[in-house]
Write a protein that holds these residues in place. Structure first.
Motif, PDB file in Angstrom:
ATOM      1  N   PRO A   1       0.820  -1.211  -0.077  1.00 39.28           N
ATOM      2  CA  PRO A   1      -0.213   0.017   0.076  1.00 39.28           C
ATOM      3  C   PRO A   1       0.683   1.289   0.021  1.00 39.28           C
ATOM      4  N   GLY A   2       1.877   1.171   0.289  1.00 39.31           N
ATOM      5  CA  GLY A   2       2.863   2.361   0.476  1.00 39.31           C
ATOM      6  C   GLY A   2       4.275   2.120   1.016  1.00 39.31           C
ATOM      7  N   GLY A   3       5.031   3.210   1.216  1.00 38.98           N
ATOM      8  CA  GLY A   3       6.376   3.256   1.760  1.00 38.98           C
ATOM      9  C   GLY A   3       6.298   2.551   3.368  1.00 38.98           C
ATOM     10  N   THR A   4       5.154   3.109   4.026  1.00 38.99           N
ATOM     11  CA  THR A   4       5.101   2.694   5.245  1.00 38.99           C
ATOM     12  C   THR A   4       4.902   1.313   5.661  1.00 38.99           C
ATOM     13  N   GLU A   5       4.163   0.534   4.866  1.00 42.70           N
ATOM     14  CA  GLU A   5       4.185  -0.545   5.043  1.00 42.70           C
ATOM     15  C   GLU A   5       5.508  -1.444   4.656  1.00 42.70           C
ATOM     16  N   ALA A   6       6.109  -0.975   3.493  1.00 43.81           N
ATOM     17  CA  ALA A   6       7.128  -1.711   3.017  1.00 43.81           C
ATOM     18  C   ALA A   6       8.240  -1.455   4.027  1.00 43.81           C
ATOM     19  N   ASN A   7       8.355  -0.264   4.947  1.00 47.57           N
ATOM     20  CA  ASN A   7       9.305  -0.076   5.695  1.00 47.57           C
ATOM     21  C   ASN A   7       8.966  -1.033   6.821  1.00 47.57           C
ATOM     22  N   ILE A   8       7.736  -1.091   7.311  1.00 47.28           N
ATOM     23  CA  ILE A   8       7.247  -1.835   8.394  1.00 47.28           C
ATOM     24  C   ILE A   8       7.715  -3.526   8.132  1.00 47.28           C
TER      25      ILE A   8
ATOM     26  N   TYR B   1       9.247   9.101   9.422  1.00 46.86           N
ATOM     27  CA  TYR B   1       8.513   8.504  10.734  1.00 46.86           C
ATOM     28  C   TYR B   1       8.117   7.230  10.869  1.00 46.86           C
ATOM     29  N   SER B   2       7.847   6.799   9.378  1.00 46.36           N
ATOM     30  CA  SER B   2       7.490   5.075   9.651  1.00 46.36           C
ATOM     31  C   SER B   2       8.386   4.168  10.210  1.00 46.36           C
ATOM     32  N   VAL B   3       9.634   4.482  10.698  1.00 42.31           N
ATOM     33  CA  VAL B   3      10.677   3.790  11.201  1.00 42.31           C
ATOM     34  C   VAL B   3      10.149   3.603  12.639  1.00 42.31           C
TER      35      VAL B   3
ATOM     36  N   MET C   1      17.626   6.530   0.967  1.00 42.28           N
ATOM     37  CA  MET C   1      18.120   7.017  -0.292  1.00 42.28           C
ATOM     38  C   MET C   1      17.182   8.169  -0.624  1.00 42.28           C
ATOM     39  N   GLY C   2      17.419   9.164  -0.180  1.00 40.79           N
ATOM     40  CA  GLY C   2      16.500  10.401  -0.322  1.00 40.79           C
ATOM     41  C   GLY C   2      15.463  10.676   0.945  1.00 40.79           C
ATOM     42  N   THR C   3      15.829  11.508   2.068  1.00 41.98           N
ATOM     43  CA  THR C   3      15.020  11.543   3.092  1.00 41.98           C
ATOM     44  C   THR C   3      13.935  12.453   2.600  1.00 41.98           C
ATOM     45  N   THR C   4      12.717  12.589   3.317  1.00 37.26           N
ATOM     46  CA  THR C   4      11.555  13.227   3.189  1.00 37.26           C
ATOM     47  C   THR C   4      11.854  14.742   2.926  1.00 37.26           C
ATOM     48  N   ILE C   5      12.344  15.260   3.991  1.00 37.12           N
ATOM     49  CA  ILE C   5      12.373  16.647   4.160  1.00 37.12           C
ATOM     50  C   ILE C   5      13.725  17.392   3.361  1.00 37.12           C
TER      51      ILE C   5
ATOM     52  N   VAL D   1      17.199  -0.418   3.096  1.00 39.85           N
ATOM     53  CA  VAL D   1      17.356   0.928   2.198  1.00 39.85           C
ATOM     54  C   VAL D   1      15.802   1.522   2.147  1.00 39.85           C
ATOM     55  N   ASP D   2      15.530   2.597   2.504  1.00 40.08           N
ATOM     56  CA  ASP D   2      14.380   3.358   2.315  1.00 40.08           C
ATOM     57  C   ASP D   2      14.514   4.231   1.240  1.00 40.08           C
ATOM     58  N   ALA D   3      14.016   3.755   0.137  1.00 39.71           N
ATOM     59  CA  ALA D   3      14.252   4.439  -1.197  1.00 39.71           C
ATOM     60  C   ALA D   3      12.842   5.087  -1.627  1.00 39.71           C
ATOM     61  N   ALA D   4      11.867   5.213  -0.584  1.00 38.85           N
ATOM     62  CA  ALA D   4      10.403   5.485  -0.912  1.00 38.85           C
ATOM     63  C   ALA D   4      10.473   6.721  -1.770  1.00 38.85           C
ATOM     64  N   PHE D   5      11.108   7.805  -1.390  1.00 39.53           N
ATOM     65  CA  PHE D   5      11.116   8.974  -2.318  1.00 39.53           C
ATOM     66  C   PHE D   5      12.114   8.880  -3.375  1.00 39.53           C
ATOM     67  N   GLY D   6      13.456   8.449  -2.897  1.00 37.20           N
ATOM     68  CA  GLY D   6      14.410   8.560  -4.052  1.00 37.20           C
ATOM     69  C   GLY D   6      14.762   7.607  -4.929  1.00 37.20           C
TER      70      GLY D   6
ATOM     71  N   ILE E   1      10.755   1.029  -2.452  1.00 37.65           N
ATOM     72  CA  ILE E   1      10.634   2.267  -3.593  1.00 37.65           C
ATOM     73  C   ILE E   1       9.295   2.493  -3.962  1.00 37.65           C
ATOM     74  N   ASP E   2       8.784   3.467  -3.599  1.00 35.58           N
ATOM     75  CA  ASP E   2       7.470   3.950  -4.016  1.00 35.58           C
ATOM     76  C   ASP E   2       7.186   4.650  -5.374  1.00 35.58           C
ATOM     77  N   GLY E   3       6.102   3.915  -5.957  1.00 35.49           N
ATOM     78  CA  GLY E   3       5.639   4.621  -7.224  1.00 35.49           C
ATOM     79  C   GLY E   3       4.890   6.013  -6.834  1.00 35.49           C
ATOM     80  N   HIS E   4       4.113   5.969  -5.806  1.00 38.06           N
ATOM     81  CA  HIS E   4       3.149   7.101  -5.712  1.00 38.06           C
ATOM     82  C   HIS E   4       3.965   8.336  -5.124  1.00 38.06           C
ATOM     83  N   LYS E   5       5.094   8.347  -5.226  1.00 39.31           N
ATOM     84  CA  LYS E   5       6.051   9.521  -4.884  1.00 39.31           C
ATOM     85  C   LYS E   5       6.676  10.179  -6.274  1.00 39.31           C
ATOM     86  N   MET E   6       7.427   9.791  -6.840  1.00 34.27           N
ATOM     87  CA  MET E   6       8.289  10.269  -7.959  1.00 34.27           C
ATOM     88  C   MET E   6       7.658   9.669  -9.421  1.00 34.27           C
TER      89      MET E   6
HETATM   90  C1  LIG Z   1       6.896   9.114   1.902  1.00 36.47           C
HETATM   91  C2  LIG Z   1       7.950   8.435   2.345  1.00 36.47           C
HETATM   92  C3  LIG Z   1       7.362   7.269   3.218  1.00 36.47           C
HETATM   93  C4  LIG Z   1       6.372   6.732   3.482  1.00 36.47           C
HETATM   94  O1  LIG Z   1       5.505   6.264   2.454  1.00 36.47           O
HETATM   95  P1  LIG Z   1       3.986   6.216   2.312  1.00 36.47           P
HETATM   96  O2  LIG Z   1       3.687   5.923   0.952  1.00 36.47           O
HETATM   97  O3  LIG Z   1       3.440   7.686   2.729  1.00 36.47           O
HETATM   98  O4  LIG Z   1       3.577   5.224   3.494  1.00 36.47           O
HETATM   99  C5  LIG Z   1       8.550   6.521   3.604  1.00 36.47           C
HETATM  100  N1  LIG Z   1       9.930   6.853   3.493  1.00 36.47           N
HETATM  101  C6  LIG Z   1      10.181   8.081   2.759  1.00 36.47           C
HETATM  102  C7  LIG Z   1      11.619   8.255   2.845  1.00 36.47           C
HETATM  103  C8  LIG Z   1       8.924   9.011   2.353  1.00 36.47           C
HETATM  104  O5  LIG Z   1       9.479   9.871   1.811  1.00 36.47           O
END
Ligand SMILES: *Cc1c(COP(=O)(O)O)cnc(C)c1O
Length: 413
Positions: A109-116, A147-149, A198-202, A227-232, A257-262
């Motif tokens: 469903p998203g990066g949060t779940e993938a990290n968990i 913060y999902s961590v 790999m690319g922090t959110t802020i 590696v959290d590459a959700a954004f990068g 690696i998230d599709g719904h960001k980039m």
């Molecule tokens: C957005 C983001 C997430 C969380 O992803 P969601 O899809 O909102 O659950 C995790 N890690 C990073 C670095 C993000 O930018």
């Protein structure tokens, strides 16, 4: 890195072909499944669906429950599941440097779940293989990590260990890392999950794995690197000369690696990937009515999500995607050059499209006018600009003109 660019008509044909291989609720005698089409009074057979492959999949509503790189999932939807398998291959092998068939994964469903999911998998590994107790397990990460961590460590009952970063470079402070590792060890932590970004959110900052892991090894024999590459994940592998955070690095065991960001796919398109022989640790054997069993946190999930990512990747091809990313990087360079000329303080990783401006450099009103996001709503120290697809040169120019104006006014006092 290579995958082809396909003509729109070919993509459409391939998706309909896949859909036709799925079980059809209209034409087959399906009595046992707790699934069906989307509500047909609301989502009836619009004539345009024949042209719209993604919407057709959405209305047909295939369930991609399970992990199809590991085992055949529900055989009812094998057509669209095959496209998910293709998608995971593009992400793991082409973008993130894995060997063929050396990985497992799914569209989460998203990066949060993938990290968990990653934390869950490693926690269970330590418990099953090393006889660890949950409170002997820690997850260590930079203060800029998503913060999902914290969500994951809270759910799983493991210790979150946060390491300070340098205010200017946003890189881990190695002395603080050493101190935190020592403290953790002295407090009984014996097993470690290293969570790198790999690319922090802020900030869009990218962790350096080598020095981090070298120190970890001084204290811990048993650790895994996620590696959290959700954004990068759809930027950095294309823009960076030398990516140390992909599967070519033997230290890295799993990647988000998230599709719904980039990638501009719909929400619901996080991707979890890990090396083989790990996903077994989150197999829920009791899922006995699910053909192929279940290895995911979420259970049922829409096949349309995986299809949307597959379609976008095939629309651009790897070369086309690399060009798009280069354009974003160029526009970000343009913004940064102008900020440099004005003497504005900001942070930016040169291979990323985030520019994080020191909040002292910009008025509250201007930040609000352009919807800049603060690191902390109550006590902002940074305000970020993300150069997404819709952020064109005109929009950047209008922001720069406003910024210049307010700085000149401030200077004239
Ligand atoms: C957005 C983001 C997430 C969380 O992803 P969601 O899809 O909102 O659950 C995790 N890690 C990073 C670095 C993000 O930018």
């Amino acid at each position: 890195m290579y995958w082809p660019k396909l003509p729109t008509a070919t993509i459409r044909e391939k998706v309909f072909e896949a859909l036709n291989k799925n079980l059809n609720y209209n034409t087959e005698p399906i009595l046992g499944l707790p699934g069906t089409y989307l509500d047909q009074e609301q989502f009836y057979n619009f004539p345009f669906l024949k042209e719209a492959a993604f919407l057709s999949v959405l209305v047909n509503n295939p369930n991609h429950i399970g992990c199809h790189t590991y085992s055949d999932g529900e055989k009812y939807f094998s057509g669209t599941q095959q496209l998910e398998i293709d998608l995971l291959r593009m992400c793991a092998v082409e973008i993130l440097g894995a060997e063929e068939s050396s990985y497992d994964g799914y569209v989460a469903p998203g990066g949060t779940e993938a990290n968990i999911q990653a934390q869950w998998m490693y926690r269970n590994y330590f418990i099953q293989e090393k006889n660890a107790k949950a409170d002997e397990i820690g997850v260590i990460f930079s203060e800029d990590a998503h913060y999902s961590v914290y969500k994951g460590s809270n759910l799983l009952g493991i210790h979150p260990i946060v390491v300070k970063v340098d205010h200017v470079t946003r890189q881990i402070i190695l002395d603080d890392l050493k101190e935190k590792l020592e403290d953790a060890y002295n407090n009984g932590v014996r097993y470690l999950i290293v969570h790198l970004s790999m690319g922090t959110t802020i900030f869009g900052s990218v962790d350096s794995p080598t020095s981090f892991i070298k120190l970890v090894k001084d204290y811990f024999k048993d650790y895994f690197v996620h590696v959290d590459a959700a954004f990068g994940g759809f930027i950095y592998p294309f823009s960076a000369q030398n990516n140390e955070l992909d599967f070519k690095n033997p230290e890295v065991s799993s990647i988000t690696i998230d599709g719904h960001k980039m990638l501009q796919s719909p929400y619901g398109t996080g991707v979890f990937l890990c090396r083989k022989s790990l996903i077994e640790y989150v197999q829920t054997k009791e899922a006995s009515y699910v053909y192929g069993s279940d290895f995911t946190l979420c259970g049922s999930r829409s096949g349309a999500n995986a299809i949307s990512m597959w379609m976008i990747l095939m629309t651009h091809g790897s070369d086309g995607w690399a060009q798009l990313i280069q354009q974003l990087i160029n526009r970000t360079n343009y913004l940064c050059d102008a900020l440099d000329q004005m003497g504005v303080k900001y942070y930016r990783n040169p291979d990323m499209n985030i520019v994080t401006i020191d909040s002292d450099e910009i008025s509250k009103d201007l930040a609000e006018k352009y919807y800049l996001v603060a690191d902390n709503y109550l006590n902002p120290r940074w305000k970020k600009v993300v150069v997404m697809a819709h952020v064109n040169k005109e929009l950047i120019d209008s922001f720069l003109i406003d910024l210049k104006k307010e700085r000149n006014v401030a200077a004239s006092f």
